[in-house]
Write an enzyme that holds these catalytic residues in place. Structure first.
Site, PDB file in Angstrom:
ATOM      1  CB  CYS A 146      11.442   3.515  -4.258  1.00 32.72           C
ATOM      2  SG  CYS A 146      10.852   3.192  -2.586  1.00 32.72           S
ATOM      3  CD  GLU A 181       9.746  -0.643  -4.417  1.00 33.58           C
ATOM      4  OE1 GLU A 181      10.860  -0.104  -4.172  1.00 33.58           O
ATOM      5  OE2 GLU A 181       8.679  -0.062  -4.262  1.00 33.58           O
TER       6      GLU A 181
END
Length: 472
Positions: free
Chosen positions: A264, A230
């Site tokens: 993010c 990720e």
């Protein structure tokens, strides 16, 4: 790599931690491997579920203490840190209550003689490399499902949040988890590669930068270890021409300034229909101007400092580069007269495709705003990115918003809503935002051996004669 807590609000060096020794690494691997084999021999899933519920209780009981540690480590608002601890408890609870059902064998209808099913087994030790921006949640979303599966975990946390990593492991152990379930080691990158190479380690989970992901993925590939990544994101927040601007205005600023923009899945690119563009900019500016920087422990503070001096300087360099290449500052980009690592919320416009900012993730409170003249232009602009993590679409009609969302090349899109991370929702992206999923049933299967078992009372040789049996 020095593991050190430096309070980003006071700039005080709180504590420095020594790196793990080779002996400590070897001992951790041995203990974790022994635990894995013990779990494989004895069906203790029900016991692990009870321990996970204890962990949820432990986190709730320690909520304020854990939140203060996170604030000291990386500077986030105290109320946001409290929310992160509560989310960890929710994740532990979810997998405790639903994990056993997810791990039940799946029957398969087949023309083969006998009964076929896919069983779900643990695989071994998981190496987790986690970041600083959510120093508890990032760990829990890998630990909780793998604990239920029966995969012990070794943690390499970020070098600037060692206090949070220690506090997490302490809470897990106090809740009754066996030694070796989760081991925190302060590791250098070479040591991480050595652990990945160890045959007892069967998987690697990383959340972090593209550079870090590439390095760990290479090490995992070299040793044929399954991995999930990720990585970064440049999430688009699309405002269609019929969107409710009042609802948009209440959500947009939060999606950019939550956790000081160090997320993010923050909305970093606001792609706005021409008829709402000027109003959107005006509303966003007003919201940005209203935030209050200060002590992150105080409830009156609404803008936290960035996590470090290095991060603040990097963001400023990115903004300077964007301006030098033609971007306009609609608001912000001025110093904040406080000692901590504060960055004034900033709005940039007029960013063309030749500007480095067009393809650079800005990990902090900086919004890029683009005007588009059609829905198709908005979709094309959203997809013109090397990243593909998340996104938001605001539309007057939610069903139409969902139709637009399905055309966005990302792993997650929320329509008319703030992006949320919950244990039942799969989390992950595509393109350079990584691969694989965490949380939900998809995440639980990330490091599971989905083993096919076919059983029959007697062999059926007719399939051999019929040519249906093949081998590699």
């Amino acid at each position: 790599m020095a593991y050190q807590t430096v309070n980003p609000y006071t700039n005080e060096v709180v504590k420095t931690y020594p790196n793990a020794t080779t002996d400590q690494i070897n001992a951790a691997l041995a203990v974790s491997d022994n635990l894995y084999h013990e779990w494989r021999k004895n069906d203790e899933m029900e016991k692990r579920a009870k321990i996970l519920l204890n962990i949820a209780d432990e986190f709730r009981q320690r909520k304020n203490q854990l939140a203060r540690i996170a604030v000291t480590d990386m500077g986030k608002l105290y109320k946001e840190a409290q929310g992160e601890v509560e989310l960890c408890a929710m994740i532990a609870e979810y997998f405790a209550k639903h994990g056993a059902e997810m791990l039940k064998p799946t029957p398969i209808q087949t023309i083969a003689t006998g009964e076929a099913e896919v069983q779900k087994h643990a695989t071994g030790i998981i190496m987790a490399v986690e970041p600083w921006n959510f120093p508890y949640y990032q760990i829990m979303r890998v630990f909780a499902p793998n604990f239920m599966v029966g995969n012990p975990m070794i943690l390499k946390d970020a070098s600037n949040t060692p206090g949070s990593a220690e506090a997490f492991v302490n809470a897990v152990q106090e809740a009754g988890a066996p030694i070796g379930s989760l081991t925190n080691l302060f590791l250098g990158y070479d040591q991480v590669s050595e652990i990945i190479a160890d045959p007892r380690v069967q998987g690697v989970a990383l959340t972090g930068s593209e550079r870090g992901g590439r390095s760990v993925a290479v090490a995992a590939a070299e040793h044929l270890k399954k991995n999930t990544m990720e990585l970064g994101g440049m999430d688009a927040f699309i405002v269609l021409e019929d969107a409710d601007i009042d609802e948009v205005a209440e959500i947009a600023w939060r999606t950019r300034l939550y956790n000081a923009g160090q997320v993010c899945t923050s909305s970093k690119r606001f792609i706005v229909a021409a008829n709402l563009y000027d109003e959107f900019l005006s509303r966003l500016k007003a919201k940005f101007a209203a935030v209050v920087p200060g002590d992150p422990m105080k409830t009156s503070t609404t803008l936290a400092p960035m996590n470090s001096k290095k991060a603040k300087e990097k963001l400023q360099a990115q903004v300077n580069e964007a301006i030098a290449n033609g971007a306009k500052v609609y608001y912000g980009n001025e110093p904040i007269d406080l000692p901590g690592q504060f960055f004034m919320p900033t709005i940039l416009t007029d960013i063309d495709k030749n500007n480095p900012a067009f393809r650079t993730e800005m990990f902090g409170p900086v919004a890029q705003v683009y005007k588009v003249n059609s829905e198709s232009e908005a979709i094309d602009l959203a997809n013109d990115s090397q990243f593909g993590l998340g996104g938001i679409v605001f539309a007057g009609d939610a069903d139409h918003g969902a139709e637009v969302a399905s055309q966005i090349e990302t792993g997650m899109v929320f329509v008319n809503n703030f992006m949320a991370s919950l244990p039942e929702l799969p989390f992950g992206g595509v393109k350079k935002s990584g691969y694989g999923r965490e949380m939900s049933e998809l995440g639980m299967m990330a490091f599971v051996n989905e083993q096919l078992i076919v059983k029959a009372d007697h062999p059926d040789l007719s399939n051999v004669a019929g040519g249906l049996v093949a081998t590699d």
